[in-house]
Design a protein around this motif. Structure first.
Motif, PDB file in Angstrom:
ATOM      1  N   LEU A  41      61.809 -52.139 -54.966  1.00 60.07           N
ATOM      2  CA  LEU A  41      62.166 -53.371 -55.674  1.00 60.07           C
ATOM      3  C   LEU A  41      61.513 -54.544 -54.955  1.00 60.07           C
ATOM      4  N   PRO A  42      60.625 -55.277 -55.623  1.00 60.07           N
ATOM      5  CA  PRO A  42      60.062 -56.463 -54.981  1.00 60.07           C
ATOM      6  C   PRO A  42      61.106 -57.569 -54.835  1.00 60.07           C
ATOM      7  N   ARG A  43      60.870 -58.438 -53.850  1.00 62.37           N
ATOM      8  CA  ARG A  43      61.770 -59.569 -53.615  1.00 62.37           C
ATOM      9  C   ARG A  43      61.957 -60.336 -54.915  1.00 62.37           C
ATOM     10  N   GLY A  44      63.213 -60.683 -55.201  1.00 63.67           N
ATOM     11  CA  GLY A  44      63.540 -61.444 -56.402  1.00 63.67           C
ATOM     12  C   GLY A  44      63.929 -60.592 -57.597  1.00 63.67           C
ATOM     13  N   THR A  45      63.778 -59.269 -57.483  1.00 68.71           N
ATOM     14  CA  THR A  45      64.162 -58.399 -58.600  1.00 68.71           C
ATOM     15  C   THR A  45      65.663 -58.488 -58.814  1.00 68.71           C
ATOM     16  N   ASP A  46      66.043 -58.908 -60.012  1.00 66.79           N
ATOM     17  CA  ASP A  46      67.446 -59.008 -60.409  1.00 66.79           C
ATOM     18  C   ASP A  46      67.642 -58.030 -61.558  1.00 66.79           C
ATOM     19  N   MET A  47      68.417 -56.986 -61.332  1.00 66.80           N
ATOM     20  CA  MET A  47      68.615 -55.968 -62.359  1.00 66.80           C
ATOM     21  C   MET A  47      69.636 -56.397 -63.414  1.00 66.80           C
ATOM     22  N   GLY A  48      70.274 -57.553 -63.232  1.00 70.57           N
ATOM     23  CA  GLY A  48      71.281 -58.022 -64.176  1.00 70.57           C
ATOM     24  C   GLY A  48      70.827 -58.035 -65.628  1.00 70.57           C
ATOM     25  N   PRO A  49      69.698 -58.672 -65.951  1.00 70.15           N
ATOM     26  CA  PRO A  49      69.271 -58.697 -67.355  1.00 70.15           C
ATOM     27  C   PRO A  49      69.029 -57.308 -67.938  1.00 70.15           C
ATOM     28  N   ALA A  50      68.502 -56.387 -67.154  1.00 77.07           N
ATOM     29  CA  ALA A  50      68.223 -55.033 -67.647  1.00 77.07           C
ATOM     30  C   ALA A  50      69.496 -54.220 -67.858  1.00 77.07           C
ATOM     31  N   LEU A  51      70.580 -54.617 -67.196  1.00 80.24           N
ATOM     32  CA  LEU A  51      71.844 -53.875 -67.309  1.00 80.24           C
ATOM     33  C   LEU A  51      72.761 -54.454 -68.384  1.00 80.24           C
ATOM     34  N   LYS A  52      72.381 -55.587 -68.976  1.00 75.44           N
ATOM     35  CA  LYS A  52      73.189 -56.180 -70.050  1.00 75.44           C
ATOM     36  C   LYS A  52      73.395 -55.156 -71.158  1.00 75.44           C
ATOM     37  N   GLY A  53      74.613 -55.083 -71.643  1.00 76.47           N
ATOM     38  CA  GLY A  53      74.948 -54.142 -72.703  1.00 76.47           C
ATOM     39  C   GLY A  53      75.652 -52.889 -72.207  1.00 76.47           C
TER      40      GLY A  53
END
Length: 121
Positions: A36-48
């Motif tokens: 995971l590169p710095r700044g990767t936020d998995m929040g948007p991909a986990l929506k739903g």
């Protein structure tokens, strides 16, 4: 298969510097090599997903970097050299370029990967 090096494991999710290599390794568990590169936020991909969070438990070791794990009960930071257990209901944010090795229930993690791939498509 009961043993695998990083290069033995196929990429199941990739893009924007994120790489998840995942495969079954015995019984109902899978091994994952994750970058995971710095700044990767998995929040948007986990929506739903339920609670908009990963619902798969993970046991692993942070080889490199630093990750902030957000949960319903708060946040916790993990750094290189730490082993961890992340129960269902978490959302990772890479504070630094990070590399992890994880073990997860195969079917549970497959569902999360499929959801993330669908979100990006």
């Amino acid at each position: 298969m009961t043993a695998a090096t990083r290069n033995d494991v196929p990429v199941t999710l990739g893009g924007d510097g994120v790489e998840v290599r995942n495969m079954p390794i015995g019984g109902d568990m899978a091994v994952s090599y994750i970058s995971l590169p710095r700044g990767t936020d998995m929040g948007p991909a986990l929506k739903g997903l339920p609670d908009d969070a990963c619902q798969c438990p993970h046991w692993g070791y942070l080889l490199k970097g630093r990750i902030r794990m957000r949960t319903a009960s708060g946040e916790e930071e993990y750094e290189a050299g730490q082993a961890y257990y992340w129960p269902p209901g978490h959302v990772p944010l890479a504070l630094e370029d990070s590399e992890l090795v994880e073990f997860s229930p195969t079917d549970d993690f497959k569902q999360v990967i499929e959801h993330v791939v669908a979100q990006s498509g």
